[in-house]
Each structure stands twice: as structure tokens, then as C-alpha cells.
Design a protein around this motif. Structure first.
Motif, PDB file in Angstrom:
ATOM      1  N   LEU A   1       0.864  -1.189   0.000  1.00  0.00           N
ATOM      2  CA  LEU A   1       0.000   0.000   0.000  1.00  0.00           C
ATOM      3  C   LEU A   1       0.898   1.236   0.000  1.00  0.00           C
TER       4      LEU A   1
ATOM      5  N   PRO B   1       1.476   5.596  -0.568  1.00  0.00           N
ATOM      6  CA  PRO B   1       0.800   6.889  -0.519  1.00  0.00           C
ATOM      7  C   PRO B   1       0.985   7.647  -1.832  1.00  0.00           C
TER       8      PRO B   1
ATOM      9  N   LYS C   1      -1.566  -1.947  -4.359  1.00  0.00           N
ATOM     10  CA  LYS C   1      -2.693  -1.024  -4.514  1.00  0.00           C
ATOM     11  C   LYS C   1      -2.117   0.393  -4.429  1.00  0.00           C
TER      12      LYS C   1
ATOM     13  N   SER D   1      -1.962   4.551  -4.532  1.00  0.00           N
ATOM     14  CA  SER D   1      -2.841   5.546  -3.919  1.00  0.00           C
ATOM     15  C   SER D   1      -3.933   5.946  -4.907  1.00  0.00           C
TER      16      SER D   1
ATOM     17  N   GLY E   1      -8.301   1.428  -5.800  1.00  0.00           N
ATOM     18  CA  GLY E   1      -9.345   1.842  -4.870  1.00  0.00           C
ATOM     19  C   GLY E   1      -8.752   2.669  -3.748  1.00  0.00           C
TER      20      GLY E   1
ATOM     21  N   GLY F   1      -8.325  -1.015   0.367  1.00  0.00           N
ATOM     22  CA  GLY F   1      -7.117  -1.386   1.124  1.00  0.00           C
ATOM     23  C   GLY F   1      -7.485  -2.180   2.362  1.00  0.00           C
TER      24      GLY F   1
ATOM     25  N   VAL G   1      -6.429  -5.948   3.443  1.00  0.00           N
ATOM     26  CA  VAL G   1      -5.650  -6.192   4.667  1.00  0.00           C
ATOM     27  C   VAL G   1      -6.292  -7.302   5.488  1.00  0.00           C
TER      28      VAL G   1
ATOM     29  N   PHE H   1       2.894  -1.089   4.393  1.00  0.00           N
ATOM     30  CA  PHE H   1       2.069   0.124   4.243  1.00  0.00           C
ATOM     31  C   PHE H   1       2.926   1.360   4.479  1.00  0.00           C
TER      32      PHE H   1
ATOM     33  N   GLY I   1      -0.489   7.475   6.253  1.00  0.00           N
ATOM     34  CA  GLY I   1      -0.735   8.316   7.418  1.00  0.00           C
ATOM     35  C   GLY I   1      -1.037   7.523   8.684  1.00  0.00           C
TER      36      GLY I   1
ATOM     37  N   GLY J   1      -4.526   5.493   8.812  1.00  0.00           N
ATOM     38  CA  GLY J   1      -4.458   4.228   8.072  1.00  0.00           C
ATOM     39  C   GLY J   1      -3.580   3.225   8.799  1.00  0.00           C
TER      40      GLY J   1
ATOM     41  N   GLY K   1       5.488  12.043  10.188  1.00  0.00           N
ATOM     42  CA  GLY K   1       6.453  12.618  11.122  1.00  0.00           C
ATOM     43  C   GLY K   1       6.076  14.049  11.451  1.00  0.00           C
TER      44      GLY K   1
ATOM     45  N   ARG L   1       9.494  13.401   5.925  1.00  0.00           N
ATOM     46  CA  ARG L   1      10.657  13.896   6.677  1.00  0.00           C
ATOM     47  C   ARG L   1      10.824  15.401   6.514  1.00  0.00           C
TER      48      ARG L   1
ATOM     49  N   GLU M   1       1.224  16.156  12.673  1.00  0.00           N
ATOM     50  CA  GLU M   1       1.871  16.331  11.376  1.00  0.00           C
ATOM     51  C   GLU M   1       1.043  17.287  10.517  1.00  0.00           C
TER      52      GLU M   1
ATOM     53  N   LEU N   1      10.271  10.267  13.423  1.00  0.00           N
ATOM     54  CA  LEU N   1      10.759   9.759  12.147  1.00  0.00           C
ATOM     55  C   LEU N   1      12.160  10.289  11.844  1.00  0.00           C
TER      56      LEU N   1
HETATM   57  P1  NAD Z   1      -2.963   7.378   3.487  1.00  0.00           P
HETATM   58  O1  NAD Z   1      -2.743   6.691   4.771  1.00  0.00           O
HETATM   59  O2  NAD Z   1      -4.230   8.127   3.297  1.00  0.00           O
HETATM   60  O3  NAD Z   1      -2.936   6.312   2.277  1.00  0.00           O
HETATM   61  C1  NAD Z   1      -1.808   5.501   1.971  1.00  0.00           C
HETATM   62  C2  NAD Z   1      -2.278   4.288   1.194  1.00  0.00           C
HETATM   63  O4  NAD Z   1      -2.974   3.391   2.052  1.00  0.00           O
HETATM   64  C3  NAD Z   1      -3.258   4.590   0.067  1.00  0.00           C
HETATM   65  O5  NAD Z   1      -3.041   3.649  -0.949  1.00  0.00           O
HETATM   66  C4  NAD Z   1      -4.627   4.390   0.728  1.00  0.00           C
HETATM   67  O6  NAD Z   1      -5.638   4.073  -0.186  1.00  0.00           O
HETATM   68  C5  NAD Z   1      -4.341   3.234   1.658  1.00  0.00           C
HETATM   69  N1  NAD Z   1      -5.115   3.250   2.903  1.00  0.00           N
HETATM   70  C6  NAD Z   1      -5.475   4.317   3.648  1.00  0.00           C
HETATM   71  N2  NAD Z   1      -6.140   3.919   4.745  1.00  0.00           N
HETATM   72  C7  NAD Z   1      -6.173   2.567   4.706  1.00  0.00           C
HETATM   73  C8  NAD Z   1      -6.716   1.563   5.580  1.00  0.00           C
HETATM   74  N3  NAD Z   1      -7.356   1.869   6.697  1.00  0.00           N
HETATM   75  N4  NAD Z   1      -6.556   0.273   5.223  1.00  0.00           N
HETATM   76  C9  NAD Z   1      -5.887  -0.061   4.103  1.00  0.00           C
HETATM   77  N5  NAD Z   1      -5.389   0.839   3.228  1.00  0.00           N
HETATM   78  C10 NAD Z   1      -5.514   2.136   3.540  1.00  0.00           C
HETATM   79  O7  NAD Z   1      -1.698   8.301   3.242  1.00  0.00           O
HETATM   80  P2  NAD Z   1      -1.500   9.422   2.134  1.00  0.00           P
HETATM   81  O8  NAD Z   1      -2.384  10.582   2.434  1.00  0.00           O
HETATM   82  O9  NAD Z   1      -1.577   8.789   0.782  1.00  0.00           O
HETATM   83  O10 NAD Z   1       0.032   9.820   2.387  1.00  0.00           O
HETATM   84  C11 NAD Z   1       0.446  10.791   3.282  1.00  0.00           C
HETATM   85  C12 NAD Z   1       0.963  10.179   4.564  1.00  0.00           C
HETATM   86  O11 NAD Z   1       1.990   9.222   4.272  1.00  0.00           O
HETATM   87  C13 NAD Z   1       1.619  11.214   5.470  1.00  0.00           C
HETATM   88  O12 NAD Z   1       1.215  11.017   6.790  1.00  0.00           O
HETATM   89  C14 NAD Z   1       3.103  10.927   5.292  1.00  0.00           C
HETATM   90  O13 NAD Z   1       3.904  11.352   6.379  1.00  0.00           O
HETATM   91  C15 NAD Z   1       3.108   9.448   5.130  1.00  0.00           C
HETATM   92  N6  NAD Z   1       4.344   8.992   4.492  1.00  0.00           N
HETATM   93  C16 NAD Z   1       5.249   8.297   5.261  1.00  0.00           C
HETATM   94  C17 NAD Z   1       6.462   7.894   4.690  1.00  0.00           C
HETATM   95  C18 NAD Z   1       7.494   7.127   5.499  1.00  0.00           C
HETATM   96  O14 NAD Z   1       8.428   6.597   4.922  1.00  0.00           O
HETATM   97  N7  NAD Z   1       7.382   7.059   6.810  1.00  0.00           N
HETATM   98  C19 NAD Z   1       6.729   8.186   3.353  1.00  0.00           C
HETATM   99  C20 NAD Z   1       5.774   8.889   2.624  1.00  0.00           C
HETATM  100  C21 NAD Z   1       4.582   9.281   3.198  1.00  0.00           C
END
Ligand code: NAD
Length: 493
Positions: free
Chosen positions: A157, A159, A184, A186, A215, A220, A224, A234, A237, A240, A261, A293, A390, A418
Motif C-alpha cells: 500500500l 501513498p 494497490k 494511492s 481503490g 485497502g 488487509v 504500508f 498516514g 491508516g 512525522g 521527513r 503532522e 521519524l
Molecule cells: P494514506 O494513509 O491516506 O494512504 C496511503 C495508502 O494506504 C493509500 O493507498 C490508501 O488508499 C491506503 N489506505 C489508507 N487507509 C487505509 C486503511 N485503513 N486500510 C488499508 N489501506 C488504507 O496516506 P496518504 O495521504 O496517501 O500519504 C500521506 C501520509 O503518508 C503522510 O502522513 C506521510 O507522512 C506518510 N508517508 C510516510 C512515509 C514514510 O516513509 N514514513 C513516506 C511517505 C509518506
């Protein structure tokens, strides 16, 4: 004259299931937008339930038959490198599509191509390293075998902020480890990842080894929860991450959670102001501040604050905010209008509590007047207790300190962990502070998006996640361990 992003054609979404292409047809009722103009680009779609089922069944079949995990090593390595080569052929198009969908500058999405194609050789190295089978001396002169076996079908999964490189890192390692993988992408930036389907097909991967479905969080979450999927990788955020952790808990399904982070950037009393100001600007503008980051909180020695902010604002004045698809753009727009609204809401909440916003980057106009642009902004006079969450955009809060102990308390003052940054000319002092910051990574006098070392892990503390990623770590995440050996009669002396 159309602006460069208006010239990009967005391909229809594709599912890639059991070796065949199809079209995701469930309408999610939301539009992908051209973030540079605000124009509608493509309706968001999800994979139909019966096709999700086919994908799950295919992944389970591949695992049960050993059609992937039991291939001779050389053959599996060959497929990995062929996948990488096919991605390389599509790299320019992936970079263009990711610049369009994410709003990240085309210059940067082009650079990400190094990760998207390079991830495969790194993963192949892990497979070749011999780590998947080692031995120890056992009782009675026998050998104890330690096998690292693929858990089984894996769900990937990703982002929307850098989808293709993250998908490549996960897919390369899952496949190298022997796990059939379902990606899957984003729902906000699916198009670059879709080219992985073409690449897998052209590389001749056996059907069902690598699949793509579409989707949002609902799809997702459904995947899962499916017992046929045995490992979840994954990146996303906190919300999720929490719901995936809960869904994986009953069956102890391994989950690699790379979350958000709220990174501290500490500027010590002896910092070189020019270096620190450049670092602050990079950390506000790289990936448009939509980076896990990125700068969250600027923590500055009080006597330096005014001069540092002046130097930062001077540099921000020269940042070219523009169409993300144009190669001369420094910083593009926020990914979509909903995200821009959320960021403005978070900023307004801080201003309502007495914060003062500082920004100097000119906003684009003309064709781009309707785009989701946000000037990088620092907000002063914010109580650190109001700067806990964040803000996934080019917005940071500013906090002054008098002693290094206060700086450390501020840096460690959120539940995230982070990344952090320390600027100071006395490296020993900066490192000493850095070692005490509760974060997976701390960089001294630097702010690039590159790791300190390709082989260094990328860990997370607190709410930033669990089960660290990295060149070794992600490969190892997809493997479970089995210890096998002959004991024979025990001699108790
Ligand atoms: P998001 O959590 O909304 O979605 C990420 C992915 O997971 C998408 O494909 C989404 O459809 C899926 N998803 C969301 N909720 C889910 C659930 N409950 N079950 C299964 N799948 C689910 O994140 P986003 O808005 O796309 O990305 C931004 C976030 O990602 C920020 O918080 C950012 O800090 C974080 N991020 C972290 C890193 C890292 O390496 N730590 C890197 C990039 C982004």
C-alpha cells in the motif's frame, strides 16, 4: 498556450490480475485533478469485488504451488532484473505522470527514477547474499539450518507523495523474498504505478506473481483483512496505520508501517546561518513539503531567530512555484484541492491561537491561478503544545530555545519520531544532541532527501511507525524464519 501539465495525457487506469489487464470500473465519485490548474483530470476508480477476489485467489495459488518462491534462484533473479529493465524503458513517462498527479516537480520525479529502477538490483543483492539459508552447529555433530522463507502473498500500500519509488522498493523486496505481491497504488496518484503492470507483463513474470488493483482506503482495508494475504507493507498516514495495525492484530499478521512525522530542525547557537537557512528552505520545499521527513518544527537558538528567519524568507523569495510538469519549476502545487483545504484549515487553526505566518514565495498566476499552490510558510508564536500533529505540507512552526536542554525537550516534544535535523558548526556538540533525539534518523548539517548511507535502516519511533524499512530491512520483513535440524539422542552427561 497551454501550460505543460495541460499537455499531459492521462492513461485510463488498469488492473493487472492473474497476468491479464482489465479496467477498474467502480466509480468512487471523486475526481483526480490537475493540481496545477484545478481542472478535473480523471474519475477515481476502484477494482470490482469479483476482480479483487480473482487477484487474491491468484496470489494464493502462486504461493501454494511454489510457482514463484520455488523457482531456481537464477530464474527469479532474472525476472527481477527484467522487471527493472522494463521499468527503465518507461521511466520518463512514469516521471511525467507522477509530476502531474502528485504536483511534485518533474525534476525530482525524474530523479526518483533512480530508485524505481535501482530498487531491483538492491533487492536482488539481498537474495544473493545467502541470508535466506544459514547454518549453526547443532547437537551430536548435526547441522542446524536457518531458513528465511517468504511469508506468502503480500499487500503493498503506497501513498501519493512519491508512489512509484515506494512501490518499486516494496515490490522488488517482496518478489525477491519470494512473496507474490498485490500493489494497490494511492487513489490520488495511481497512474505512474499502473505502468508497473506493463513492465511486469513485458518482463514475462508468471501470472499472479505481481498484480495491481485500485481503490481507496475501503479496498485497502478489505485486502488487509483477507486471510490469504500474509504480510502488509504500508506507507501512509497515522489513521491508516492504526487501522491496519488493528486489523492485523488478531492473526498477528506482519505489518510494516511507515507513517508520518513532525520533524524537528534544531538550529544551535553556533550554526552557520547560511547552511541552516538553506536546510530550512529545502525541508519546506522538497516534494512541496509533502514529505514525511519535511520540516515540522523549526527549533532555533533565541538570539538567532530573527536573522535566521530573515535569511530563510530571502531564499524563499527566489523559489519558483510553478507547473509541476515544467522542468524549471522548483516547487509545484499541493496534490489536490481537498488536501489544500485541509492544510489551510490547519494553518488557520494555528493563526487563530496567536500564530503569525511568514511567507515570501510569489504564487503563480495566469493559467495556474486555479492551481493548488501554497507558499512555504513558517508560523511563529505557536505554543509547542499546539504543534503536535503532522502538517503534511510546506508549513512549519517556529520555537525558540535558550539552552541545548530546552532544544532537546522541544525536539522530543511530540509523539512522532521519524527524522530530525541539527545544525551547528561544532559537530561533536551537534552529534551529541542528535544522539538524544528520539527519532529513527538524525542528520547533522544536512537536509537532502537522500539517506546517509544506502544500507542504513530507515526506522521509526513512536507514532511514526513500526518494523523499520531499508535495503536489508524491507527484504527481511517479507521473510519468516524456520529453524530445522536433527537433535538425536540427548546425552545429559
Ligand atoms: P494514506 O494513509 O491516506 O494512504 C496511503 C495508502 O494506504 C493509500 O493507498 C490508501 O488508499 C491506503 N489506505 C489508507 N487507509 C487505509 C486503511 N485503513 N486500510 C488499508 N489501506 C488504507 O496516506 P496518504 O495521504 O496517501 O500519504 C500521506 C501520509 O503518508 C503522510 O502522513 C506521510 O507522512 C506518510 N508517508 C510516510 C512515509 C514514510 O516513509 N514514513 C513516506 C511517505 C509518506
Amino acid at each position: 498556450m497551454p501550460t505543460p501539465s495541460q499537455l499531459v495525457s492521462i492513461p485510463d487506469l488498469v488492473d493487472y490480475i492473474d497476468g491479464a489487464f482489465s479496467t477498474p470500473s467502480e466509480d468512487l465519485g471523486v475526481w483526480l485533478e490537475n493540481p496545477n490548474t484545478g481542472e478535473r483530470a480523471q474519475p477515481q476508480k476502484a477494482t470490482r469485488a469479483e476482480n479483487l477476489e480473482r487477484a487474491l485467489a491468484a496470489a494464493a495459488r502462486v504461493h501454494a504451488t511454489g510457482a514463484w518462491a520455488k523457482l531456481p534462484l537464477e530464474e527469479r533473479l532474472g525476472y527481477l532484473m527484467a522487471f527493472s529493465a522494463e521499468l527503465d524503458k518507461r521511466q520518463a513517462r512514469i516521471a511525467e505522470l507522477e509530476a502531474f498527479t502528485t504536483g511534485v516537480s518533474h525534476r525530482l520525479t525524474s530523479l526518483f527514477g533512480l530508485i524505481t529502477t535501482g530498487a531491483w538490483a538492491l533487492a536482488a543483492e539481498q537474495l544473493k547474499s545467502g541470508w535466506t539459508l544459514s547454518t549453526l552447529p547443532g547437537p551430536n555433530g548435526n547441522t542446524v539450518e536457518i531458513h528465511r522463507r517468504p511469508w506468502g502473498p503480500a499487500l503493498l500500500l503506497v501513498p501519493w507523495n512519491a508512489p512509484a519509488p515506494m512501490a518499486a522498493h516494496k515490490a522488488a523486496n517482496a518478489l525477491a523474498a519470494g512473496c507474490p505481491a498485490i500493489l494497490k497504488p494511492s487513489e490520488w496518484a495511481p497512474n505512474g504505478c499502473d505502468l508497473f503492470a506493463e513492465a511486469a507483463h513485458a518482463a514475462g513474470l508468471p501470472a499472479g506473481v505481481f498484480q495491481i488493483v485500485h481503490g481507496g482506503p475501503a479496498v485497502g482495508a478489505q485486502l488487509v483483512a483477507d486471510p490469504r494475504l500474509r504480510a502488509i507493507s504500508f506507507t501512509g498516514g497515522l489513521a491508516g496505520g492504526r487501522s491496519i495495525a488493528q486489523a492485523c492484530a488478531p492473526d498477528f499478521k506482519p505489518a510494516q508501517l511507515e507513517l508520518g512525522g513532525n520533524s524537528a530542525v534544531v538550529v544551535l547557537a553556533d550554526a552557520d546561518l547560511e547552511v541552516a537557512a538553506q536546510g530550512v528552505v529545502s525541508l519546506l520545499t522538497s516534494l512541496n513539503g509533502q514529505w514525511c521527513r519535511a520540516l515540522g518544527r523549526l527549533i532555533v537558538h533565541r538570539p538567532l531567530q530573527a536573522r535566521l528567519l530573515e535569511a530563510v524568507l530571502e531564499k524563499l523569495r527566489h523559489v519558483r512555484l510553478g507547473d509541476s510538469v515544467a522542468m524549471d519549476t522548483d516547487m509545484g502545487p499541493m496534490v489536490h484541492s481537498g488536501h489544500l483545504r485541509k492544510l489551510r484549515g490547519q494553518m488557520d487553526a494555528l493563526l487563530a491561537k496567536g500564530g503569525h505566518a511568514l511567507a515570501s514565495t510569489p504564487l503563480p498566476n495566469g493559467d495556474l491561478a486555479g492551481g493548488h499552490f501554497l507558499a512555504p510558510t513558517l508560523i511563529t508564536d505557536v505554543d509547542p503544545r499546539d504543534a503536535q500533529d503532522e502538517i503534511f505540507g510546506p508549513i512549519g512552526t517556529v520555537h525558540a530555545f535558550d539552552t541545548d536542554a530546552e532544544a532537546l525537550a522541544l525536539a522530543n516534544g511530540t509523539p512522532y519520531g521519524l527524522e530530525a535535523y541539527v545544525f551547528g558548526q561544532d559537530e561533536a556538540r551537534a552529534l551529541a544532541l542528535g544522539r538524544e533525539i528520539r527519532a529513527g534518523g538524525v542528520k547533522v548539517n544536512g537536509a537532502s532527501i537522500l539517506s546517509l548511507n544506502l544500507m542504513a535502516p530507515r526506522p521509526a519511533w513512536g507514532l511514526s511507525g513500526i518494523s523499520e524499512e531499508g535495503t536489508l530491512e524491507t527484504f527481511r520483513f517479507f521473510c519468516g524464519t524456520r529453524v530445522v535440524g536433527v537433535e538425536g539422542p540427548l546425552s545429559l552427561g
